[in-house]
Motif scaffolding. Structure first.
Motif, mmCIF file in Angstrom:
data_model
loop_
_atom_site.group_PDB
_atom_site.id
_atom_site.type_symbol
_atom_site.label_atom_id
_atom_site.label_comp_id
_atom_site.label_asym_id
_atom_site.label_seq_id
_atom_site.Cartn_x
_atom_site.Cartn_y
_atom_site.Cartn_z
ATOM 1 N N ALA A 1 0.827 -1.208 0.000
ATOM 2 C CA ALA A 1 0.000 0.000 0.000
ATOM 3 C C ALA A 1 0.860 1.255 0.000
ATOM 4 C CB ALA A 1 -0.909 0.004 1.225
ATOM 5 N N ARG A 2 0.407 2.235 -0.748
ATOM 6 C CA ARG A 2 0.980 3.580 -0.743
ATOM 7 C C ARG A 2 -0.156 4.540 -0.437
ATOM 8 N NH1 ARG A 2 5.449 1.949 0.302
ATOM 9 N NH2 ARG A 2 6.651 0.869 -1.272
ATOM 10 N N THR A 3 0.162 5.643 0.217
ATOM 11 C CA THR A 3 -0.866 6.640 0.514
ATOM 12 C C THR A 3 -0.477 7.961 -0.122
ATOM 13 O OG1 THR A 3 0.174 7.196 2.627
ATOM 14 C CG2 THR A 3 -1.569 5.535 2.670
ATOM 15 N N TRP A 4 -1.496 8.693 -0.573
ATOM 16 C CA TRP A 4 -1.303 9.998 -1.210
ATOM 17 C C TRP A 4 -2.471 10.856 -0.749
ATOM 18 C CZ3 TRP A 4 -3.292 12.225 -6.147
ATOM 19 C CH2 TRP A 4 -2.550 13.332 -6.554
ATOM 20 N N GLY A 5 -2.231 11.658 0.276
ATOM 21 C CA GLY A 5 -3.351 12.357 0.897
ATOM 22 C C GLY A 5 -4.318 11.304 1.419
ATOM 23 N N GLU A 6 -5.608 11.486 1.151
ATOM 24 C CA GLU A 6 -6.610 10.514 1.581
ATOM 25 C C GLU A 6 -6.966 9.565 0.430
ATOM 26 O OE1 GLU A 6 -9.821 12.408 3.700
ATOM 27 O OE2 GLU A 6 -8.442 13.265 5.165
ATOM 28 N N GLU A 7 -5.929 8.944 -0.092
ATOM 29 C CA GLU A 7 -6.067 7.922 -1.131
ATOM 30 C C GLU A 7 -5.077 6.815 -0.832
ATOM 31 O OE1 GLU A 7 -4.355 7.405 -5.542
ATOM 32 O OE2 GLU A 7 -5.755 9.081 -5.388
ATOM 33 N N VAL A 8 -5.531 5.577 -1.007
ATOM 34 C CA VAL A 8 -4.653 4.416 -0.936
ATOM 35 C C VAL A 8 -4.517 3.887 -2.356
ATOM 36 C CG1 VAL A 8 -4.419 2.059 -0.065
ATOM 37 C CG2 VAL A 8 -5.423 3.844 1.400
ATOM 38 N N TYR A 9 -3.288 3.593 -2.769
ATOM 39 C CA TYR A 9 -3.100 2.987 -4.087
ATOM 40 C C TYR A 9 -2.003 1.947 -3.985
ATOM 41 C CZ TYR A 9 1.046 5.916 -4.826
ATOM 42 O OH TYR A 9 2.275 6.506 -4.698
ATOM 43 N N PHE A 10 -1.996 1.019 -4.930
ATOM 44 C CA PHE A 10 -0.993 -0.031 -4.906
ATOM 45 C C PHE A 10 -0.873 -0.660 -6.287
ATOM 46 C CE2 PHE A 10 -5.018 -1.354 -3.151
ATOM 47 C CZ PHE A 10 -5.362 -2.460 -3.922
ATOM 48 N N ASP A 11 0.345 -1.145 -6.554
ATOM 49 C CA ASP A 11 0.669 -1.752 -7.841
ATOM 50 C C ASP A 11 -0.114 -3.031 -8.061
ATOM 51 O OD1 ASP A 11 2.521 0.238 -8.253
ATOM 52 O OD2 ASP A 11 4.220 -0.957 -7.562
ATOM 53 N N THR A 12 -0.432 -3.277 -9.333
ATOM 54 C CA THR A 12 -1.057 -4.534 -9.749
ATOM 55 C C THR A 12 -0.269 -5.070 -10.949
ATOM 56 O OG1 THR A 12 -2.538 -3.698 -11.472
ATOM 57 C CG2 THR A 12 -3.317 -3.483 -9.184
ATOM 58 N N PRO A 13 -0.459 -6.336 -11.295
ATOM 59 C CA PRO A 13 0.190 -6.876 -12.495
ATOM 60 C C PRO A 13 -0.600 -6.576 -13.769
ATOM 61 C CG PRO A 13 -0.968 -8.623 -11.359
ATOM 62 C CD PRO A 13 -1.123 -7.377 -10.506
ATOM 63 N N VAL A 14 -1.609 -5.707 -13.664
ATOM 64 C CA VAL A 14 -2.501 -5.414 -14.784
ATOM 65 C C VAL A 14 -2.049 -4.146 -15.496
ATOM 66 C CG1 VAL A 14 -4.890 -4.837 -15.389
ATOM 67 C CG2 VAL A 14 -4.428 -6.528 -13.598
ATOM 68 N N SER A 15 -2.056 -4.173 -16.824
ATOM 69 C CA SER A 15 -1.745 -2.989 -17.624
ATOM 70 C C SER A 15 -2.829 -2.848 -18.686
ATOM 71 C CB SER A 15 -0.368 -3.134 -18.271
ATOM 72 O OG SER A 15 -0.020 -1.939 -18.936
ATOM 73 N N VAL A 16 -3.580 -1.739 -18.623
ATOM 74 C CA VAL A 16 -4.702 -1.524 -19.540
ATOM 75 C C VAL A 16 -4.699 -0.075 -20.023
ATOM 76 C CG1 VAL A 16 -6.184 -3.314 -18.527
ATOM 77 C CG2 VAL A 16 -6.254 -0.985 -17.621
ATOM 78 N N PRO A 17 -5.351 0.203 -21.160
ATOM 79 C CA PRO A 17 -5.443 1.584 -21.640
ATOM 80 C C PRO A 17 -6.527 2.365 -20.888
ATOM 81 C CG PRO A 17 -6.530 0.114 -23.190
ATOM 82 C CD PRO A 17 -5.910 -0.760 -22.125
ATOM 83 N N VAL A 18 -6.465 3.672 -21.013
ATOM 84 C CA VAL A 18 -7.497 4.537 -20.435
ATOM 85 C C VAL A 18 -8.807 4.294 -21.181
ATOM 86 C CG1 VAL A 18 -8.204 6.945 -20.066
ATOM 87 C CG2 VAL A 18 -5.820 6.288 -19.755
ATOM 88 N N GLU A 19 -9.900 4.137 -20.425
ATOM 89 C CA GLU A 19 -11.213 3.941 -21.041
ATOM 90 C C GLU A 19 -11.871 5.295 -21.311
ATOM 91 O OE1 GLU A 19 -13.381 1.190 -18.559
ATOM 92 O OE2 GLU A 19 -11.847 -0.350 -18.790
ATOM 93 N N PRO B 1 -9.764 14.056 0.216
ATOM 94 C CA PRO B 1 -8.923 14.892 -0.631
ATOM 95 C C PRO B 1 -7.502 14.339 -0.807
ATOM 96 C CG PRO B 1 -9.983 16.191 1.094
ATOM 97 C CD PRO B 1 -10.241 14.759 1.404
ATOM 98 N N THR B 2 -6.939 14.583 -1.979
ATOM 99 C CA THR B 2 -5.541 14.264 -2.263
ATOM 100 C C THR B 2 -4.770 15.589 -2.317
ATOM 101 O OG1 THR B 2 -5.808 14.431 -4.655
ATOM 102 C CG2 THR B 2 -6.269 12.273 -3.658
ATOM 103 N N PRO B 3 -3.443 15.528 -2.427
ATOM 104 C CA PRO B 3 -2.670 16.792 -2.458
ATOM 105 C C PRO B 3 -3.055 17.748 -3.585
ATOM 106 C CG PRO B 3 -1.232 14.965 -1.913
ATOM 107 C CD PRO B 3 -2.571 14.365 -2.280
ATOM 108 N N ILE B 4 -3.709 17.272 -4.661
ATOM 109 C CA ILE B 4 -4.080 18.182 -5.755
ATOM 110 C C ILE B 4 -5.576 18.491 -5.775
ATOM 111 C CG2 ILE B 4 -2.097 17.568 -7.198
ATOM 112 C CD1 ILE B 4 -4.064 15.851 -8.904
ATOM 113 N N SER B 5 -6.306 18.083 -4.731
ATOM 114 C CA SER B 5 -7.744 18.357 -4.683
ATOM 115 C C SER B 5 -8.021 19.844 -4.550
ATOM 116 C CB SER B 5 -8.376 17.626 -3.491
ATOM 117 O OG SER B 5 -8.380 16.238 -3.705
ATOM 118 N N LEU B 6 -9.177 20.245 -5.062
ATOM 119 C CA LEU B 6 -9.692 21.593 -4.844
ATOM 120 C C LEU B 6 -10.849 21.422 -3.869
ATOM 121 C CD1 LEU B 6 -9.787 22.706 -8.597
ATOM 122 C CD2 LEU B 6 -7.947 23.051 -6.932
#
Length: 125
Positions: free
Chosen positions: A37-55, A82-87
């Motif tokens: 787990a990584r945290t960025w403001g009030e967000e948790v994110y983490f690496d996956t083995p999945v790679s997909v294009p933007v929908e 909020p994250t560090p770039i939230s308004l």
């Protein structure tokens, strides 16, 4: 069709309801996932083995508790505030992310995730 996943870390767990999208199909195919787990403001994110294009319906500003996939980082992103770039109070992701679904219950449970915690994602049911 919807399905459910469980996200677990040392201090707790939550479940999420996932909609059927190309990204969610790729993610479910890779489960179970164990990551850090990584945290960025009030967000948790983490690496996956999945790679997909933007929908086409990718979004940068989302509701708390949205389950999103950050295509630039091949990561699952779980914002709960909020994250560090939230308004203001909105969760604003680093860039437009594919939307997979929503957490069941109060997304603030994610506040118990610490940066560097082991995190596991698995299918429920």
């Amino acid at each position: 069709m919807t399905l459910r996943i469980r996200v677990s870390w040392p201090a707790g767990h939550t479940t999420a309801t996932i909609e059927e999208t190309p990204t969610s199909a790729a993610l479910v195919g890779a489960l179970p996932i164990v990551s850090t787990a990584r945290t960025w403001g009030e967000e948790v994110y983490f690496d996956t083995p999945v790679s997909v294009p933007v929908e086409s319906d990718a979004r940068q500003v989302v509701a708390p508790g949205t389950v999103a996939f950050w295509t630039e980082g091949d990561a699952l992103a779980l914002p709960y505030g909020p994250t560090p770039i939230s308004l203001g109070d909105e969760p604003r992701l680093a860039s437009p992310c594919n939307i997979l679904g929503t957490l069941d219950g109060d997304p603030r449970i994610l506040a118990t995730v610490r940066d560097g915690d082991p995190i596991r994602v698995e299918r429920v049911g």
